[in-house]
Design an enzyme around this catalytic site. Sequence first.
Site, mmCIF file in Angstrom:
data_model
loop_
_atom_site.group_PDB
_atom_site.id
_atom_site.type_symbol
_atom_site.label_atom_id
_atom_site.label_comp_id
_atom_site.label_asym_id
_atom_site.label_seq_id
_atom_site.Cartn_x
_atom_site.Cartn_y
_atom_site.Cartn_z
ATOM 1 N N TYR A 149 -76.592 -16.111 76.283
ATOM 2 C CA TYR A 149 -76.209 -15.937 74.774
ATOM 3 C C TYR A 149 -77.326 -16.812 73.942
ATOM 4 C CZ TYR A 149 -71.255 -14.315 75.738
ATOM 5 O OH TYR A 149 -70.305 -13.747 76.050
ATOM 6 N N TYR A 180 -80.246 -5.170 78.639
ATOM 7 C CA TYR A 180 -80.391 -5.165 80.322
ATOM 8 C C TYR A 180 -80.961 -3.816 80.771
ATOM 9 C CZ TYR A 180 -76.771 -8.742 79.413
ATOM 10 O OH TYR A 180 -76.129 -9.934 79.109
ATOM 11 N N ASN A 230 -70.568 -3.710 73.325
ATOM 12 C CA ASN A 230 -71.752 -4.557 73.265
ATOM 13 C C ASN A 230 -73.012 -3.818 73.414
ATOM 14 O OD1 ASN A 230 -73.590 -6.678 72.886
ATOM 15 N ND2 ASN A 230 -72.464 -8.102 74.223
HETATM 16 C C1 LIG Z 1 -78.864 -9.915 74.308
HETATM 17 C C2 LIG Z 1 -79.558 -11.001 73.783
HETATM 18 C C3 LIG Z 1 -79.370 -12.332 75.014
HETATM 19 C C4 LIG Z 1 -80.989 -10.894 73.764
HETATM 20 O O1 LIG Z 1 -81.761 -11.974 73.384
HETATM 21 P P1 LIG Z 1 -82.999 -12.057 72.203
HETATM 22 O O2 LIG Z 1 -83.355 -13.554 72.326
HETATM 23 O O3 LIG Z 1 -82.090 -11.602 71.027
HETATM 24 O O4 LIG Z 1 -83.788 -10.883 72.614
HETATM 25 P P2 LIG Z 1 -85.413 -11.115 72.942
HETATM 26 O O5 LIG Z 1 -85.890 -11.413 71.782
HETATM 27 O O6 LIG Z 1 -85.660 -12.043 74.212
HETATM 28 O O7 LIG Z 1 -85.873 -9.436 73.275
HETATM 29 C C5 LIG Z 1 -86.178 -9.216 74.623
HETATM 30 C C6 LIG Z 1 -86.656 -7.669 74.643
HETATM 31 O O8 LIG Z 1 -85.352 -7.086 74.565
HETATM 32 C C7 LIG Z 1 -85.629 -6.342 73.402
HETATM 33 N N1 LIG Z 1 -84.185 -6.310 72.814
HETATM 34 C C8 LIG Z 1 -83.680 -7.143 72.442
HETATM 35 N N2 LIG Z 1 -82.380 -6.839 71.963
HETATM 36 C C9 LIG Z 1 -82.595 -5.306 71.946
HETATM 37 C C10 LIG Z 1 -81.841 -4.286 71.461
HETATM 38 N N3 LIG Z 1 -80.587 -4.542 70.835
HETATM 39 N N4 LIG Z 1 -82.116 -2.945 71.776
HETATM 40 C C11 LIG Z 1 -83.239 -2.848 72.333
HETATM 41 N N5 LIG Z 1 -84.277 -3.699 72.579
HETATM 42 C C12 LIG Z 1 -83.772 -5.046 72.549
HETATM 43 C C13 LIG Z 1 -86.635 -6.791 72.445
HETATM 44 O O9 LIG Z 1 -87.289 -5.875 71.503
HETATM 45 C C14 LIG Z 1 -87.573 -7.523 73.471
HETATM 46 O O10 LIG Z 1 -88.417 -6.620 73.834
HETATM 47 P P3 LIG Z 1 -89.982 -6.925 73.991
HETATM 48 O O11 LIG Z 1 -90.137 -7.760 75.328
HETATM 49 O O12 LIG Z 1 -90.580 -5.567 74.295
HETATM 50 O O13 LIG Z 1 -90.462 -7.287 72.818
HETATM 51 C C15 LIG Z 1 -78.959 -11.978 72.480
HETATM 52 O O14 LIG Z 1 -79.362 -10.666 71.640
HETATM 53 C C16 LIG Z 1 -77.645 -12.339 72.544
HETATM 54 O O15 LIG Z 1 -77.495 -13.632 72.583
HETATM 55 N N6 LIG Z 1 -76.712 -11.492 71.877
HETATM 56 C C17 LIG Z 1 -75.589 -11.922 71.563
HETATM 57 C C18 LIG Z 1 -74.650 -12.567 72.812
HETATM 58 C C19 LIG Z 1 -74.494 -11.471 74.101
HETATM 59 O O16 LIG Z 1 -74.089 -10.293 73.798
HETATM 60 N N7 LIG Z 1 -74.849 -11.901 74.968
HETATM 61 C C20 LIG Z 1 -74.634 -10.878 76.232
HETATM 62 C C21 LIG Z 1 -73.316 -10.983 76.846
HETATM 63 S S1 LIG Z 1 -72.973 -9.842 78.105
#
Ligand SMILES: CC(C)(COP(=O)(O)OP(=O)(O)OC[C@H]1O[C@@H](n2cnc3c(N)ncnc32)[C@H](O)[C@@H]1OP(=O)(O)O)[C@@H](O)C(=O)NCCC(=O)NCCS
Length: 174
Positions: free
Chosen positions: A98, A143, A136
């Site tokens: 998260y 992922y 989600n």
């Molecule tokens: C999912 C989550 C952990 C991703 O973390 P983040 O710090 O926002 O993502 P990042 O900035 O590290 O992105 C990593 C890569 O994924 C990509 N990415 C992130 N979100 C994306 C999305 N919604 N769709 C497509 N690509 C995505 C980014 O573009 C990036 O790609 P790059 O390396 O080519 O630039 C974050 O958005 C989060 O905490 N969400 C809410 C909690 C949640 O849902 N957790 C999972 C529960 S199962």
Amino acid sequence: MYDIYIKKIGPAEFERLQNISKQTFTETFAGDNSSEDMTEYLSRAFSTDKLRIEADNPGSEFYFGLIDNIVAGYLKINTGEAQTEQLDTNALEVERIYVLKEFQGKRTGQILLDKAIQIARQKKVTCIWLGVWEKNEKAIKFYRKNGFIEFDKHIFVLGSDRQTDILMKLELNQ
Ligand SMILES: CC(C)(COP(=O)(O)OP(=O)(O)OC[C@H]1O[C@@H](n2cnc3c(N)ncnc32)[C@H](O)[C@@H]1OP(=O)(O)O)[C@@H](O)C(=O)NCCC(=O)NCCS
């Protein structure tokens, strides 16, 4: 560029872990769930007692992702019997990953996931798996982008609501 680094969470940071656990869960799911279900789940899942038991489990590890020294996100991984489902004893579960809303999109999530993958390789497990709510989409995309594929479903209970989680896995070629 941001200065992002990972820090293993020790007992001294327990309160910060509890706070970010509640805040990120609320930010992620409050919009799609009733406040009664959220309140019930938050008090049960992130109670001090429950988190202490989880932190004391030798098969579980918690990490903070910090941006410029500020806690931006966290990761919880489980191996062996600490996994929430015994799908494969030689696997690693990403139980929680998260990032706080204000820090999303700055690569903290990627660095936390890379940490989980690095640990999985060190532990020589054959795969990494996780459960993600079917609604989600943001996390599912994240992922998939990292090579995870869907392989099953299971039921997750949030308060009075039974929800479907998609199980995803990443096979590791050692
Ligand atoms: C999912 C989550 C952990 C991703 O973390 P983040 O710090 O926002 O993502 P990042 O900035 O590290 O992105 C990593 C890569 O994924 C990509 N990415 C992130 N979100 C994306 C999305 N919604 N769709 C497509 N690509 C995505 C980014 O573009 C990036 O790609 P790059 O390396 O080519 O630039 C974050 O958005 C989060 O905490 N969400 C809410 C909690 C949640 O849902 N957790 C999972 C529960 S199962």
